[in-house]
Design an enzyme around this catalytic site. Structure first.
Site, mmCIF file in Angstrom:
data_model
loop_
_atom_site.group_PDB
_atom_site.id
_atom_site.type_symbol
_atom_site.label_atom_id
_atom_site.label_comp_id
_atom_site.label_asym_id
_atom_site.label_seq_id
_atom_site.Cartn_x
_atom_site.Cartn_y
_atom_site.Cartn_z
ATOM 1 N N HIS A 159 43.446 -50.116 59.894
ATOM 2 C CA HIS A 159 43.075 -49.540 58.591
ATOM 3 C C HIS A 159 43.819 -48.248 58.285
ATOM 4 O O HIS A 159 43.721 -47.728 57.171
ATOM 5 C CB HIS A 159 41.567 -49.272 58.534
ATOM 6 C CG HIS A 159 40.738 -50.507 58.611
ATOM 7 N ND1 HIS A 159 40.755 -51.477 57.634
ATOM 8 C CD2 HIS A 159 39.886 -50.970 59.564
ATOM 9 C CE1 HIS A 159 39.942 -52.469 57.976
ATOM 10 N NE2 HIS A 159 39.401 -52.188 59.152
ATOM 11 N N HIS A 197 38.565 -57.903 59.286
ATOM 12 C CA HIS A 197 38.790 -57.035 58.127
ATOM 13 C C HIS A 197 40.264 -56.991 57.757
ATOM 14 O O HIS A 197 41.129 -57.057 58.628
ATOM 15 C CB HIS A 197 38.314 -55.609 58.437
ATOM 16 C CG HIS A 197 36.877 -55.534 58.839
ATOM 17 N ND1 HIS A 197 36.468 -55.565 60.157
ATOM 18 C CD2 HIS A 197 35.743 -55.437 58.093
ATOM 19 C CE1 HIS A 197 35.142 -55.481 60.205
ATOM 20 N NE2 HIS A 197 34.683 -55.405 58.977
HETATM 21 C C1 OKP Z 1 37.186 -51.866 61.654
HETATM 22 B B1 OKP Z 1 38.005 -53.029 62.189
HETATM 23 C C2 OKP Z 1 30.441 -52.884 56.073
HETATM 24 C C3 OKP Z 1 30.704 -51.547 56.719
HETATM 25 C C4 OKP Z 1 32.052 -51.519 57.330
HETATM 26 C C5 OKP Z 1 33.611 -50.236 58.664
HETATM 27 C C6 OKP Z 1 34.158 -51.423 59.345
HETATM 28 C C7 OKP Z 1 35.438 -51.098 60.052
HETATM 29 C C8 OKP Z 1 36.037 -52.248 60.783
HETATM 30 N N1 OKP Z 1 29.083 -53.085 55.672
HETATM 31 N N2 OKP Z 1 32.286 -50.384 58.116
HETATM 32 O O1 OKP Z 1 38.739 -53.723 61.229
HETATM 33 O O2 OKP Z 1 37.272 -53.951 62.986
HETATM 34 ZN ZN ZN Z 2 37.549 -55.584 61.916
#
Ligand code: OKP
Ligand code: ZN
Length: 343
Positions: A159, A197
Site C-alpha cells: 500500500h 487488497h
Molecule cells: C493490508 B494488506 C477494512 C479495514 C482495512 C486496513 C487493511 C490493510 C491491509 N474494514 N484496514 O494489504 O494486507
Molecule cells: Zn491485504
C-alpha cells in the site's frame, strides 16, 4: 527454497489500530511472522538466512527523500509532543484541501498517510528498514542463481507509494525489490499481487512504466479497502499504458471465480516474458481471514503456487504481504510456496 528472515520485525508492534469504529489490537501483529517461520521449520522448506544490511539508496529509487526522512524521525518527534503513545493521524487532505506539507508532526502524519490503521511506534523505523533489507537480500540470492526465494517481510509494503504510507505499509518492499532487479540488469520485471487488497502503492509507483508490469487480484474497491484504486480500467499511463492490470472480484469470491482471474493474469505475465517475477504474497484471501471477504481454502494456496510455476519460468521472489488468520497463516503461506516448488 531459501527464506530470508530477521527477528527485528518484532520491533514494530502497534498498540492500536482504528477499525470498524473501534480501537483494537492491530491485526498486523508480530505473531503472524512467528507462525509462518514455525511452519517453514516444520515442513523443512529450506535454509533460513538473515538479511544483509543495505544502504537506503535502493529505497530512495522508489521513495521520496523527504518521505524517508519523515519516517526516520516521525516517532521521536511525536514522542516529544505526546509521550509514549503510537503515532496515528486523524485528519487527511481530502478534496478541496491544499496538498502542502505542514511543519508540525501531527500535520505531517496526516500529509504522508492515508488511514488510521497504521501506527508508527518506537521500533517502526528499524523494522521497516530491516523488512526492505529482507526483500533486497532475496533479490541478491536470486542473482546468485537460485530459482526462487521467500522474503519474510514484515511489516508489509504494497500500500506504500512514493511518499504515502498506510494499510500497514511504510516502505514498499516488493517495489524496492522490483526496482533493484531493474537496476541489476533485468529488462522486464513482472509484479504479481495476490494479496486480498489492491496494492495501490505498487500500482502508482510503476504506473507510467513499461519495464515493470503490475498485475493484481483483489477485492473490488467499490466494496473493499483501499477503496480509491484497483478498478479494472486503471491500465497505466503514457509509456506505461497497458502495463497495469487489475482484477477486482466481489466479496464471497471462491476458488472457481478466483482461478479464472489468476489464469488471465498469468497469461498477461507470460506474454510480457519477464526476466524476473516478484509475487506480493498475501494470504488474506483465506476464508477465515478476520478482515477480508474472499473464501479460498488452505488447499487453494497450493494451486496458486503450482499455477504460477507452470506458466512463468523466470526467477521468482516471494515477498510477504498480508494475511491475518494467525492460526492458519503458516499453512497457507507454505502451501503456496510448496505448490510452486512441486509444480
Ligand atoms: C493490508 B494488506 C477494512 C479495514 C482495512 C486496513 C487493511 C490493510 C491491509 N474494514 N484496514 O494489504 O494486507
Ligand atoms: Zn491485504
Amino acid at each position: 527454497m531459501i527464506s530470508v528472515f530477521s527477528k527485528d520485525h518484532r520491533l514494530h508492534f502497534g498498540q492500536h489500530e482504528l477499525i470498524d469504529g473501534r480501537f483494537v489490537t492491530p491485526f498486523e501483529c508480530p505473531e503472524r511472522m512467528e507462525r509462518i517461520m514455525q511452519r517453514i521449520a516444520e515442513v523443512k522448506l529450506g535454509e533460513v538466512v538473515e538479511p544483509l544490511e543495505f544502504s537506503l539508496d535502493p529505497v530512495a529509487r522508489v521513495h521520496a527523500l523527504e518521505f524517508i526522512e519523515f519516517l526516520r524521525t516521525a516517532y521521536s518527534r511525536w514522542r516529544q509532543r505526546h509521550g509514549d503513545s503510537d503515532a496515528l493521524p486523524i485528519c487527511w487532505p481530502s478534496r478541496t484541501f491544499r496538498q502542502k506539507p505542514p511543519a508540525e508532526i501531527d500535520g505531517e502524519l496526516s500529509y504522508y498517510s492515508f488511514d488510521a490503521g497504521t501506527p508508527i511506534t518506537a521500533g517502526t523505523w528499524r523494522a521497516i528498514t530491516v523488512s526492505v533489507n529482507v526483500a533486497l537480500t532475496g533479490v541478491d540470492i536470486l542473482q546468485g542463481g537460485q530459482k526462487s526465494v521467500f522474503s519474510a517481510c514484515r511489516p508489509p509494503g504494497h500500500h506504500a507509494a512514493s511518499d504515502i504510507y498506510g494499510g500497514y505499509s511504510f516502505f514498499n518492499n516488493a517495489a524496492v525489490a522490483a526496482q533493484a532487479m531493474v537496476d541489476g540488469g533485468a529488462e522486464r520485471v513482472a509484479l504479481l499481487d495476490v494479496d486480498y487488497h489492491h496494492g495501490n502503492g505498487s500500482q502508482s509507483i510503476f504506473y507510467d512504466r513499461a519495464d515493470v508490469l503490475y498485475v493484481s487480484l483483489h477485492g473490488d474497491p467499490q466494496q473493499e479497502f483501499p477503496y480509491f484504486l484497483g478498478y479494472a480500467d486503471e491500465t497505466g499511463t503514457g509509456t506505461g499504458e497497458g502495463y497495469n492490470r487489475n482484477f477486482p472480484m466481489p466479496w464471497g469470491t471462491q476458488w472457481e471465480g478466483y482461478q479464472e482471474c489468476l489464469d488471465r493474469g498469468l497469461t498477461l505475465i507470460q506474454n510480457f516474458s519477464p526476466d524476473a517475477l516478484v509475487v506480493s504474497l498475501g494470504v488474506d484471501t483465506y476464508e477465515k481471514d478476520p478482515i477480508s471477504k474472499f473464501r479460498l481454502r488452505s488447499e487453494d494456496f497450493l494451486k496458486i503456487g503450482s499455477k504460477i510455476v507452470q506458466k512463468i519460468h523466470c526467477p521468482c521472489l516471494f515477498v510477504m504481504e498480508g494475511g491475518y488468520a494467525v492460526d492458519e497463516i503458516g499453512i497457507n503461506v507454505v502451501n503456496l510456496l510448496t505448490g510452486f516448488l512441486n509444480g
